[in-house]
Scaffold this motif. Structure first.
Motif, PDB file in Angstrom:
ATOM      1  N   LEU A  78       4.557 -14.944  -2.614  1.00  0.00           N
ATOM      2  CA  LEU A  78       5.519 -15.792  -3.154  1.00  0.00           C
ATOM      3  C   LEU A  78       4.927 -17.330  -3.306  1.00  0.00           C
ATOM      4  N   ASN A  79       4.468 -17.951  -2.173  1.00  0.00           N
ATOM      5  CA  ASN A  79       3.733 -19.442  -2.228  1.00  0.00           C
ATOM      6  C   ASN A  79       2.876 -19.452  -3.244  1.00  0.00           C
ATOM      7  N   GLU A  80       2.135 -18.422  -3.964  1.00  0.00           N
ATOM      8  CA  GLU A  80       1.063 -18.438  -4.712  1.00  0.00           C
ATOM      9  C   GLU A  80       1.590 -18.219  -5.989  1.00  0.00           C
ATOM     10  N   LEU A  81       2.606 -17.907  -6.392  1.00  0.00           N
ATOM     11  CA  LEU A  81       3.230 -17.495  -7.783  1.00  0.00           C
ATOM     12  C   LEU A  81       3.086 -18.861  -8.427  1.00  0.00           C
ATOM     13  N   ALA A  82       2.570 -18.642  -9.425  1.00  0.00           N
ATOM     14  CA  ALA A  82       2.524 -19.671 -10.600  1.00  0.00           C
ATOM     15  C   ALA A  82       2.976 -19.538 -12.086  1.00  0.00           C
ATOM     16  N   LYS A  83       2.892 -20.358 -12.975  1.00  0.00           N
ATOM     17  CA  LYS A  83       2.973 -19.984 -14.440  1.00  0.00           C
ATOM     18  C   LYS A  83       2.056 -18.902 -14.716  1.00  0.00           C
ATOM     19  N   ASP A  84       2.804 -17.975 -15.395  1.00  0.00           N
ATOM     20  CA  ASP A  84       1.958 -16.689 -15.939  1.00  0.00           C
ATOM     21  C   ASP A  84       1.803 -15.691 -15.083  1.00  0.00           C
ATOM     22  N   SER A  85       2.010 -15.795 -13.732  1.00  0.00           N
ATOM     23  CA  SER A  85       2.024 -14.835 -12.492  1.00  0.00           C
ATOM     24  C   SER A  85       2.851 -13.707 -13.076  1.00  0.00           C
ATOM     25  N   VAL A  86       2.775 -12.530 -12.496  1.00  0.00           N
ATOM     26  CA  VAL A  86       3.647 -11.587 -12.998  1.00  0.00           C
ATOM     27  C   VAL A  86       3.852 -10.788 -11.684  1.00  0.00           C
ATOM     28  N   LEU A  87       5.311 -10.737 -11.547  1.00  0.00           N
ATOM     29  CA  LEU A  87       5.915  -9.990 -10.457  1.00  0.00           C
ATOM     30  C   LEU A  87       6.500  -8.560 -10.837  1.00  0.00           C
ATOM     31  N   GLU A  88       5.802  -7.595 -10.315  1.00  0.00           N
ATOM     32  CA  GLU A  88       6.153  -6.169 -10.740  1.00  0.00           C
ATOM     33  C   GLU A  88       7.476  -5.649  -9.969  1.00  0.00           C
ATOM     34  N   LEU A  89       8.345  -5.108 -10.767  1.00  0.00           N
ATOM     35  CA  LEU A  89       9.423  -4.624 -10.402  1.00  0.00           C
ATOM     36  C   LEU A  89       9.478  -2.930  -9.996  1.00  0.00           C
ATOM     37  N   ASP A  90      10.114  -2.617  -9.372  1.00  0.00           N
ATOM     38  CA  ASP A  90      10.300  -1.001  -9.171  1.00  0.00           C
ATOM     39  C   ASP A  90      10.690  -0.172 -10.088  1.00  0.00           C
ATOM     40  N   ARG A  91      11.002  -0.571 -11.205  1.00  0.00           N
ATOM     41  CA  ARG A  91      11.743   0.228 -12.283  1.00  0.00           C
ATOM     42  C   ARG A  91      10.695   0.492 -13.528  1.00  0.00           C
ATOM     43  N   ALA A  92      10.857   1.503 -14.088  1.00  0.00           N
ATOM     44  CA  ALA A  92       9.997   1.725 -15.536  1.00  0.00           C
ATOM     45  C   ALA A  92      10.831   1.042 -16.645  1.00  0.00           C
ATOM     46  N   LEU A  93      10.342   0.619 -17.678  1.00  0.00           N
ATOM     47  CA  LEU A  93      10.907   0.113 -18.731  1.00  0.00           C
ATOM     48  C   LEU A  93      12.007   0.785 -19.477  1.00  0.00           C
ATOM     49  N   ASN A  94      11.917   2.091 -19.395  1.00  0.00           N
ATOM     50  CA  ASN A  94      13.137   2.962 -19.994  1.00  0.00           C
ATOM     51  C   ASN A  94      13.933   3.342 -18.718  1.00  0.00           C
ATOM     52  N   GLU A  95      13.746   2.906 -17.646  1.00  0.00           N
ATOM     53  CA  GLU A  95      15.094   3.344 -16.877  1.00  0.00           C
ATOM     54  C   GLU A  95      16.048   2.453 -16.817  1.00  0.00           C
ATOM     55  N   ALA A  96      17.103   2.979 -16.461  1.00  0.00           N
ATOM     56  CA  ALA A  96      18.597   2.378 -16.637  1.00  0.00           C
ATOM     57  C   ALA A  96      18.660   1.073 -15.588  1.00  0.00           C
ATOM     58  N   ILE A  97      19.375   0.223 -16.078  1.00  0.00           N
ATOM     59  CA  ILE A  97      19.519  -0.822 -14.915  1.00  0.00           C
ATOM     60  C   ILE A  97      21.027  -0.628 -14.541  1.00  0.00           C
ATOM     61  N   GLU A  98      21.183  -1.488 -13.493  1.00  0.00           N
ATOM     62  CA  GLU A  98      22.468  -1.496 -12.662  1.00  0.00           C
ATOM     63  C   GLU A  98      23.324  -2.764 -13.179  1.00  0.00           C
ATOM     64  N   LEU A  99      24.560  -2.331 -13.170  1.00  0.00           N
ATOM     65  CA  LEU A  99      25.590  -3.469 -13.296  1.00  0.00           C
ATOM     66  C   LEU A  99      26.207  -3.548 -12.265  1.00  0.00           C
TER      67      LEU A  99
END
Length: 102
Positions: free
Chosen positions: A53-74
């Protein structure tokens, strides 16, 4: 609000007073329709070390655990109330409801 003088008189908003004098009224659901709440739209989750997290900078990408077409939670108060898909509405993000939690 003036409460009834005796247990046989109806209390304003429905219901009546119980023998102990407390108002046993049902909550008027119409009153709740104007209460504002905050809903979270959760795209996904990620785990990382503090070092990464300390190494995150502009243009870094943080991968999430969901696919693009997977439903999100409300979520409301941390609890999932529905799932949906991200859509665009007037140039803003929006959520099309797919399922309501039951």
């Amino acid at each position: 609000m003036k409460l009834p003088d005796n247990e046989h008189e109806s209390a304003r908003g429905g219901g009546s007073l119980s023998k102990d004098g407390s108002a046993g009224r049902r909550l008027d659901r119409q009153m709740l329709n104007h209460v504002e709440v905050e809903i979270e739209a959760v795209l996904g989750y990620a785990q990382s070390s503090i070092g990464a997290l300390n190494e995150l900078a502009k243009d870094s990408v943080l991968e999430l655990d969901r696919a693009l077409n997977e439903a999100i939670e409300l979520k409301l108060n941390g609890k999932v109330i529905a799932t949906g898909e991200i859509v665009s509405l007037d140039g803003k993000f929006a959520v099309r409801i797919v399922d309501i939690a039951g």
